[in-house]
Scaffold this motif. Structure first.
Motif, PDB file in Angstrom:
ATOM      1  N   SER A   1       0.836  -1.209   0.000  1.00  0.00           N
ATOM      2  CA  SER A   1       0.000   0.000   0.000  1.00  0.00           C
ATOM      3  C   SER A   1       0.868   1.256   0.000  1.00  0.00           C
ATOM      4  O   SER A   1       0.546   2.250  -0.660  1.00  0.00           O
ATOM      5  N   ASN A   2       1.989   1.224   0.734  1.00  0.00           N
ATOM      6  CA  ASN A   2       2.914   2.372   0.701  1.00  0.00           C
ATOM      7  C   ASN A   2       3.447   2.593  -0.711  1.00  0.00           C
ATOM      8  O   ASN A   2       3.550   3.734  -1.189  1.00  0.00           O
ATOM      9  N   ARG A   3       3.775   1.506  -1.386  1.00  0.00           N
ATOM     10  CA  ARG A   3       4.288   1.620  -2.756  1.00  0.00           C
ATOM     11  C   ARG A   3       3.222   2.220  -3.663  1.00  0.00           C
ATOM     12  O   ARG A   3       3.511   3.077  -4.518  1.00  0.00           O
ATOM     13  N   GLN A   4       1.990   1.798  -3.505  1.00  0.00           N
ATOM     14  CA  GLN A   4       0.918   2.330  -4.344  1.00  0.00           C
ATOM     15  C   GLN A   4       0.673   3.809  -4.072  1.00  0.00           C
ATOM     16  O   GLN A   4       0.365   4.572  -4.992  1.00  0.00           O
ATOM     17  N   VAL A   5       0.826   4.233  -2.808  1.00  0.00           N
ATOM     18  CA  VAL A   5       0.674   5.659  -2.483  1.00  0.00           C
ATOM     19  C   VAL A   5       1.734   6.480  -3.200  1.00  0.00           C
ATOM     20  O   VAL A   5       1.458   7.544  -3.771  1.00  0.00           O
ATOM     21  N   HIS A   6       2.979   5.986  -3.191  1.00  0.00           N
ATOM     22  CA  HIS A   6       4.048   6.698  -3.899  1.00  0.00           C
ATOM     23  C   HIS A   6       3.783   6.727  -5.414  1.00  0.00           C
ATOM     24  O   HIS A   6       4.087   7.734  -6.087  1.00  0.00           O
ATOM     25  N   GLN A  31      -7.621   7.587 -10.026  1.00  0.00           N
ATOM     26  CA  GLN A  31      -8.807   7.223  -9.253  1.00  0.00           C
ATOM     27  C   GLN A  31      -8.883   5.711  -9.049  1.00  0.00           C
ATOM     28  O   GLN A  31      -9.254   5.238  -7.959  1.00  0.00           O
ATOM     29  N   ALA A  32      -8.523   4.935 -10.075  1.00  0.00           N
ATOM     30  CA  ALA A  32      -8.544   3.475  -9.942  1.00  0.00           C
ATOM     31  C   ALA A  32      -7.533   3.009  -8.898  1.00  0.00           C
ATOM     32  O   ALA A  32      -7.823   2.119  -8.082  1.00  0.00           O
ATOM     33  N   ARG A  33      -6.361   3.620  -8.891  1.00  0.00           N
ATOM     34  CA  ARG A  33      -5.347   3.242  -7.902  1.00  0.00           C
ATOM     35  C   ARG A  33      -5.765   3.640  -6.494  1.00  0.00           C
ATOM     36  O   ARG A  33      -5.526   2.897  -5.529  1.00  0.00           O
ATOM     37  N   ILE A  34      -6.385   4.808  -6.353  1.00  0.00           N
ATOM     38  CA  ILE A  34      -6.863   5.230  -5.033  1.00  0.00           C
ATOM     39  C   ILE A  34      -7.943   4.280  -4.524  1.00  0.00           C
ATOM     40  O   ILE A  34      -7.951   3.892  -3.344  1.00  0.00           O
ATOM     41  N   ASP A  35      -8.869   3.888  -5.403  1.00  0.00           N
ATOM     42  CA  ASP A  35      -9.910   2.924  -4.996  1.00  0.00           C
ATOM     43  C   ASP A  35      -9.284   1.595  -4.573  1.00  0.00           C
ATOM     44  O   ASP A  35      -9.740   0.960  -3.596  1.00  0.00           O
ATOM     45  N   ASN A  36      -8.234   1.177  -5.262  1.00  0.00           N
ATOM     46  CA  ASN A  36      -7.565  -0.073  -4.910  1.00  0.00           C
ATOM     47  C   ASN A  36      -6.891   0.037  -3.547  1.00  0.00           C
ATOM     48  O   ASN A  36      -6.920  -0.905  -2.738  1.00  0.00           O
ATOM     49  N   ILE A  37      -6.288   1.189  -3.266  1.00  0.00           N
ATOM     50  CA  ILE A  37      -5.644   1.384  -1.963  1.00  0.00           C
ATOM     51  C   ILE A  37      -6.682   1.368  -0.848  1.00  0.00           C
ATOM     52  O   ILE A  37      -6.473   0.764   0.216  1.00  0.00           O
ATOM     53  N   PHE A  38      -7.832   2.031  -1.071  1.00  0.00           N
ATOM     54  CA  PHE A  38      -8.889   2.015  -0.059  1.00  0.00           C
ATOM     55  C   PHE A  38      -9.354   0.580   0.220  1.00  0.00           C
ATOM     56  O   PHE A  38      -9.639   0.207   1.366  1.00  0.00           O
ATOM     57  N   SER A  39      -9.446  -0.239  -0.848  1.00  0.00           N
ATOM     58  CA  SER A  39      -9.837  -1.635  -0.671  1.00  0.00           C
ATOM     59  C   SER A  39      -8.796  -2.396   0.144  1.00  0.00           C
ATOM     60  O   SER A  39      -9.138  -3.191   1.038  1.00  0.00           O
ATOM     61  N   ASN A  40      -7.512  -2.113  -0.107  1.00  0.00           N
ATOM     62  CA  ASN A  40      -6.451  -2.764   0.670  1.00  0.00           C
ATOM     63  C   ASN A  40      -6.478  -2.321   2.127  1.00  0.00           C
ATOM     64  O   ASN A  40      -6.214  -3.115   3.032  1.00  0.00           O
ATOM     65  N   LEU A  41      -6.794  -1.053   2.361  1.00  0.00           N
ATOM     66  CA  LEU A  41      -6.824  -0.544   3.730  1.00  0.00           C
ATOM     67  C   LEU A  41      -7.916  -1.209   4.558  1.00  0.00           C
ATOM     68  O   LEU A  41      -7.751  -1.408   5.767  1.00  0.00           O
ATOM     69  N   GLU A  42      -9.025  -1.538   3.915  1.00  0.00           N
ATOM     70  CA  GLU A  42     -10.081  -2.248   4.648  1.00  0.00           C
ATOM     71  C   GLU A  42      -9.577  -3.600   5.141  1.00  0.00           C
ATOM     72  O   GLU A  42      -9.844  -4.002   6.288  1.00  0.00           O
ATOM     73  N   ARG A  43      -8.818  -4.289   4.292  1.00  0.00           N
ATOM     74  CA  ARG A  43      -8.257  -5.573   4.723  1.00  0.00           C
ATOM     75  C   ARG A  43      -7.170  -5.375   5.784  1.00  0.00           C
ATOM     76  O   ARG A  43      -7.048  -6.169   6.731  1.00  0.00           O
ATOM     77  N   LEU A  44      -6.381  -4.316   5.640  1.00  0.00           N
ATOM     78  CA  LEU A  44      -5.329  -4.048   6.623  1.00  0.00           C
ATOM     79  C   LEU A  44      -5.915  -3.717   7.997  1.00  0.00           C
ATOM     80  O   LEU A  44      -5.325  -4.069   9.024  1.00  0.00           O
TER      81      LEU A  44
END
Length: 205
Positions: A1-6, A31-44
């Motif tokens: 997720s950190n890598r995706q934020v960068h 926007q697609a990458r941000i949505d993917n990060i939000f999905s990962n954060l729910e699992r985290l």
């Protein structure tokens, strides 16, 4: 997720240099990458709640930090889209005004300046509101960073106290052991002294 934020941050840098044809593609990719990060954060968040108690707080802080970073990026994207919409609308109005021809008998030669000013004022108010929102998010992030530093300092102090307690227990055990040995030395010395006194008395009498 950190890598995706960068990666999203690097894509944000491309928005200002993208042309009109490709800017929408870049926005959709961000926007697609941000949505993917939000999905990962729910699992985290679920995984952080399953961490051991001594690691759970730190894991939750890291997830919250990522969440606020992504929310900041989402706000920045919407702010850019808002500015782009205003710029494109102004360009369309300019082109329409330049392309319009007026005649002396044209009954529709008035320009709705008042409405345009009101519209621009509303857009500026919305822009200031977005700036205030970004400023509030920045203050929240700074507060979380300060809390993280404070928690780290408290954790270090707790470890120091625990180490001191461990050292104190060791010293107490050594003192108890020495006192136990001294007790036997004293009893042995008393017995030896009594035996010597008894022998002296027997020898002299």
């Amino acid at each position: 997720s950190n890598r995706q934020v960068h990666e999203v941050q690097s894509y944000m840098g491309r928005l200002e240099t993208s042309d009109k044809e490709s800017v929408h593609l870049v926005e959709n990719e961000i926007q697609a990458r941000i949505d993917n990060i939000f999905s990962n954060l729910e699992r985290l968040e679920i995984l952080s709640s399953k961490e051991p108690p001594n690691k759970r707080q730190n894991a939750k802080l890291r997830v919250d930090q990522l969440k606020y970073d992504v929310q900041h990026l989402q706000t920045a994207l919407r702010n850019f889209q808002h500015r782009r919409y205003i710029r494109e609308q102004q360009e369309r109005q300019r082109e329409e005004l330049l392309a319009r021809t007026f005649t002396t008998n044209d009954s529709d030669t008035s320009i709705p300046i008042d409405e345009t000013l009101q519209f621009n004022e509303s857009l500026q108010n919305a822009h200031r509101g977005m700036d205030d929102l970004i400023g509030s998010g920045t203050h929240i992030l700074q507060g979380l960073r300060d809390q993280r530093v404070t928690l780290k300092g408290t954790h270090k102090k707790i470890l120091d106290v625990a180490n001191m307690l461990g050292l104190s227990n060791t010293v107490m055990r050594l003192i108890e052991k020495r006192a136990f040995q001294d007790k036997y030395f004293m009893i042995g010395g008393m017995i030896l002294t009594c035996v010597i006194m008894f022998l002296i008395v027997q020898y002299l009498t």
